[in-house]
Scaffold this motif. Structure first.
Motif, PDB file in Angstrom:
ATOM      1  N   GLY A   1       0.822  -1.210   0.000  1.00 31.23           N
ATOM      2  CA  GLY A   1       0.000   0.000   0.000  1.00 31.23           C
ATOM      3  C   GLY A   1       0.857   1.261   0.000  1.00 31.23           C
ATOM      4  N   THR A   2       1.961   1.227   0.743  1.00 36.88           N
ATOM      5  CA  THR A   2       2.864   2.375   0.781  1.00 36.88           C
ATOM      6  C   THR A   2       3.487   2.614  -0.588  1.00 36.88           C
ATOM      7  OG1 THR A   2       3.338   2.014   3.125  1.00 36.88           O
ATOM      8  CG2 THR A   2       4.921   3.343   1.886  1.00 36.88           C
ATOM      9  N   VAL A   3       3.903   1.542  -1.261  1.00 35.12           N
ATOM     10  CA  VAL A   3       4.480   1.670  -2.607  1.00 35.12           C
ATOM     11  C   VAL A   3       3.449   2.299  -3.542  1.00 35.12           C
ATOM     12  CG1 VAL A   3       5.363   0.395  -4.606  1.00 35.12           C
ATOM     13  CG2 VAL A   3       6.135  -0.219  -2.307  1.00 35.12           C
ATOM     14  N   LYS A   4       2.208   1.815  -3.486  1.00 38.81           N
ATOM     15  CA  LYS A   4       1.155   2.369  -4.334  1.00 38.81           C
ATOM     16  C   LYS A   4       0.873   3.825  -3.982  1.00 38.81           C
ATOM     17  CE  LYS A   4      -1.023  -2.025  -5.347  1.00 38.81           C
ATOM     18  NZ  LYS A   4      -2.205  -2.865  -5.206  1.00 38.81           N
ATOM     19  N   ASN A   5       0.928   4.148  -2.694  1.00 41.16           N
ATOM     20  CA  ASN A   5       0.719   5.538  -2.270  1.00 41.16           C
ATOM     21  C   ASN A   5       1.815   6.451  -2.806  1.00 41.16           C
ATOM     22  OD1 ASN A   5      -1.669   5.030  -0.919  1.00 41.16           O
ATOM     23  ND2 ASN A   5      -0.668   4.741   1.065  1.00 41.16           N
ATOM     24  N   TYR A   6       3.055   5.968  -2.809  1.00 42.22           N
ATOM     25  CA  TYR A   6       4.152   6.768  -3.355  1.00 42.22           C
ATOM     26  C   TYR A   6       3.912   7.063  -4.837  1.00 42.22           C
ATOM     27  CZ  TYR A   6       7.197   6.402   0.752  1.00 42.22           C
ATOM     28  OH  TYR A   6       7.746   6.509   2.000  1.00 42.22           O
ATOM     29  N   LEU A   7       3.442   6.065  -5.579  1.00 37.88           N
ATOM     30  CA  LEU A   7       3.136   6.298  -6.990  1.00 37.88           C
ATOM     31  C   LEU A   7       2.024   7.325  -7.143  1.00 37.88           C
ATOM     32  CD1 LEU A   7       3.326   2.697  -8.440  1.00 37.88           C
ATOM     33  CD2 LEU A   7       4.860   4.600  -8.927  1.00 37.88           C
ATOM     34  N   SER A   8       1.012   7.196  -6.323  1.00 37.09           N
ATOM     35  CA  SER A   8      -0.096   8.139  -6.361  1.00 37.09           C
ATOM     36  C   SER A   8       0.397   9.548  -6.020  1.00 37.09           C
ATOM     37  CB  SER A   8      -1.177   7.702  -5.382  1.00 37.09           C
ATOM     38  OG  SER A   8      -2.233   8.606  -5.366  1.00 37.09           O
ATOM     39  N   ASP A   9       1.256   9.662  -5.004  1.00 38.63           N
ATOM     40  CA  ASP A   9       1.826  10.957  -4.632  1.00 38.63           C
ATOM     41  C   ASP A   9       2.652  11.545  -5.771  1.00 38.63           C
ATOM     42  OD1 ASP A   9       0.681  10.827  -2.126  1.00 38.63           O
ATOM     43  OD2 ASP A   9       2.538  10.238  -1.098  1.00 38.63           O
TER      44      ASP A   9
ATOM     45  N   TYR B   1       2.239  11.062  -8.992  1.00 42.37           N
ATOM     46  CA  TYR B   1       1.306  11.583  -9.990  1.00 42.37           C
ATOM     47  C   TYR B   1       0.719  12.922  -9.533  1.00 42.37           C
ATOM     48  CZ  TYR B   1       1.275   7.112 -12.505  1.00 42.37           C
ATOM     49  OH  TYR B   1       1.628   6.008 -13.224  1.00 42.37           O
ATOM     50  N   THR B   2       0.373  13.019  -8.262  1.00 44.42           N
ATOM     51  CA  THR B   2      -0.195  14.254  -7.723  1.00 44.42           C
ATOM     52  C   THR B   2       0.815  15.400  -7.815  1.00 44.42           C
ATOM     53  OG1 THR B   2      -1.612  13.017  -6.213  1.00 44.42           O
ATOM     54  CG2 THR B   2      -1.210  15.331  -5.670  1.00 44.42           C
ATOM     55  N   LYS B   3       2.061  15.124  -7.459  1.00 44.70           N
ATOM     56  CA  LYS B   3       3.093  16.170  -7.463  1.00 44.70           C
ATOM     57  C   LYS B   3       3.364  16.707  -8.859  1.00 44.70           C
ATOM     58  CE  LYS B   3       5.387  14.818  -3.243  1.00 44.70           C
ATOM     59  NZ  LYS B   3       6.569  14.245  -2.611  1.00 44.70           N
ATOM     60  N   ILE B   4       3.241  15.862  -9.853  1.00 44.78           N
ATOM     61  CA  ILE B   4       3.484  16.355 -11.207  1.00 44.78           C
ATOM     62  C   ILE B   4       2.197  16.835 -11.873  1.00 44.78           C
ATOM     63  CG2 ILE B   4       5.592  15.017 -11.535  1.00 44.78           C
ATOM     64  CD1 ILE B   4       4.022  13.034 -13.195  1.00 44.78           C
ATOM     65  N   GLY B   5       1.105  16.793 -11.104  1.00 38.68           N
ATOM     66  CA  GLY B   5      -0.134  17.404 -11.566  1.00 38.68           C
ATOM     67  C   GLY B   5      -0.948  16.587 -12.549  1.00 38.68           C
ATOM     68  N   THR B   6      -0.851  15.277 -12.479  1.00 40.62           N
ATOM     69  CA  THR B   6      -1.636  14.443 -13.383  1.00 40.62           C
ATOM     70  C   THR B   6      -1.889  13.080 -12.754  1.00 40.62           C
ATOM     71  OG1 THR B   6      -1.798  13.537 -15.611  1.00 40.62           O
ATOM     72  CG2 THR B   6       0.369  13.519 -14.609  1.00 40.62           C
TER      73      THR B   6
ATOM     74  N   ALA C   1       2.251  11.751 -17.546  1.00 42.53           N
ATOM     75  CA  ALA C   1       3.368  11.614 -16.614  1.00 42.53           C
ATOM     76  C   ALA C   1       4.654  11.270 -17.364  1.00 42.53           C
ATOM     77  CB  ALA C   1       3.058  10.552 -15.562  1.00 42.53           C
ATOM     78  N   VAL C   2       4.569  10.402 -18.343  1.00 44.86           N
ATOM     79  CA  VAL C   2       5.736  10.024 -19.141  1.00 44.86           C
ATOM     80  C   VAL C   2       6.257  11.223 -19.911  1.00 44.86           C
ATOM     81  CG1 VAL C   2       6.528   8.619 -21.079  1.00 44.86           C
ATOM     82  CG2 VAL C   2       5.150   7.584 -19.283  1.00 44.86           C
ATOM     83  N   LEU C   3       5.363  12.002 -20.519  1.00 48.31           N
ATOM     84  CA  LEU C   3       5.785  13.197 -21.257  1.00 48.31           C
ATOM     85  C   LEU C   3       6.487  14.199 -20.343  1.00 48.31           C
ATOM     86  CD1 LEU C   3       2.732  13.808 -23.599  1.00 48.31           C
ATOM     87  CD2 LEU C   3       4.997  12.974 -24.240  1.00 48.31           C
ATOM     88  N   LEU C   4       5.950  14.379 -19.154  1.00 41.85           N
ATOM     89  CA  LEU C   4       6.577  15.288 -18.195  1.00 41.85           C
ATOM     90  C   LEU C   4       7.952  14.769 -17.778  1.00 41.85           C
ATOM     91  CD1 LEU C   4       3.454  16.136 -16.011  1.00 41.85           C
ATOM     92  CD2 LEU C   4       4.719  17.722 -17.481  1.00 41.85           C
ATOM     93  N   LEU C   5       8.064  13.468 -17.583  1.00 43.70           N
ATOM     94  CA  LEU C   5       9.350  12.869 -17.222  1.00 43.70           C
ATOM     95  C   LEU C   5      10.367  13.050 -18.346  1.00 43.70           C
ATOM     96  CD1 LEU C   5      11.048  11.182 -15.270  1.00 43.70           C
ATOM     97  CD2 LEU C   5      10.090   9.138 -16.312  1.00 43.70           C
TER      98      LEU C   5
END
Length: 127
Positions: free
Chosen positions: A96-104, A106-111, A117-121
């Protein structure tokens, strides 16, 4: 993940003389997959030099695996897959923590759109 992508880009430009590099990131259930493809020189066979060996060791250390494909004049493809359960175990986190980090992330990069997300990266890595 960032170091894997950076090393892949360096190899594509330095060794493959690539003029185009495609990076894709895919999250499926409990797995994160990164694919880096280029249009460089490619080769029939290759030796795991320091760069590839280092990438493979880092990936295996957290339970992932590296797949390498190449053909002459058809470029090079590196594929890195992660299982979130294995990542969680190696890093002493819960799934759950790993999934939360991924979710965070996405949130930090605004999508919450993977393609965006890939384009922003890609944009971030090119600066």
């Amino acid at each position: 993940m960032i170091n894997f992508i950076k090393e892949s880009i360096t190899n594509a430009l330095k060794h493959g003389k690539a003029s185009a590099i495609e990076i894709s990131v895919l999250e499926e259930q409990d797995t994160i997959q990164i694919m880096v493809k280029d249009n460089g020189r490619g080769c029939d066979s290759f030796i795991y030099g320091f760069g590839l060996k280092s990438m493979e060791e880092r990936i295996e250390a957290i339970g992932g695996q590296l797949s390498v494909q190449s053909e002459p004049m058809k470029g090079f493809a590196l594929h890195r897959g992660y299982n979130s359960k294995e990542i969680a175990e190696k890093l002493f986190l819960t799934q759950g923590t790993v999934k939360n980090y991924l979710s965070d992330l996405y949130t930090k990069i605004g999508t919450n759109d993977r393609a965006k997300a890939v384009l922003l990266l890609k944009r971030y890595l090119s600066t």
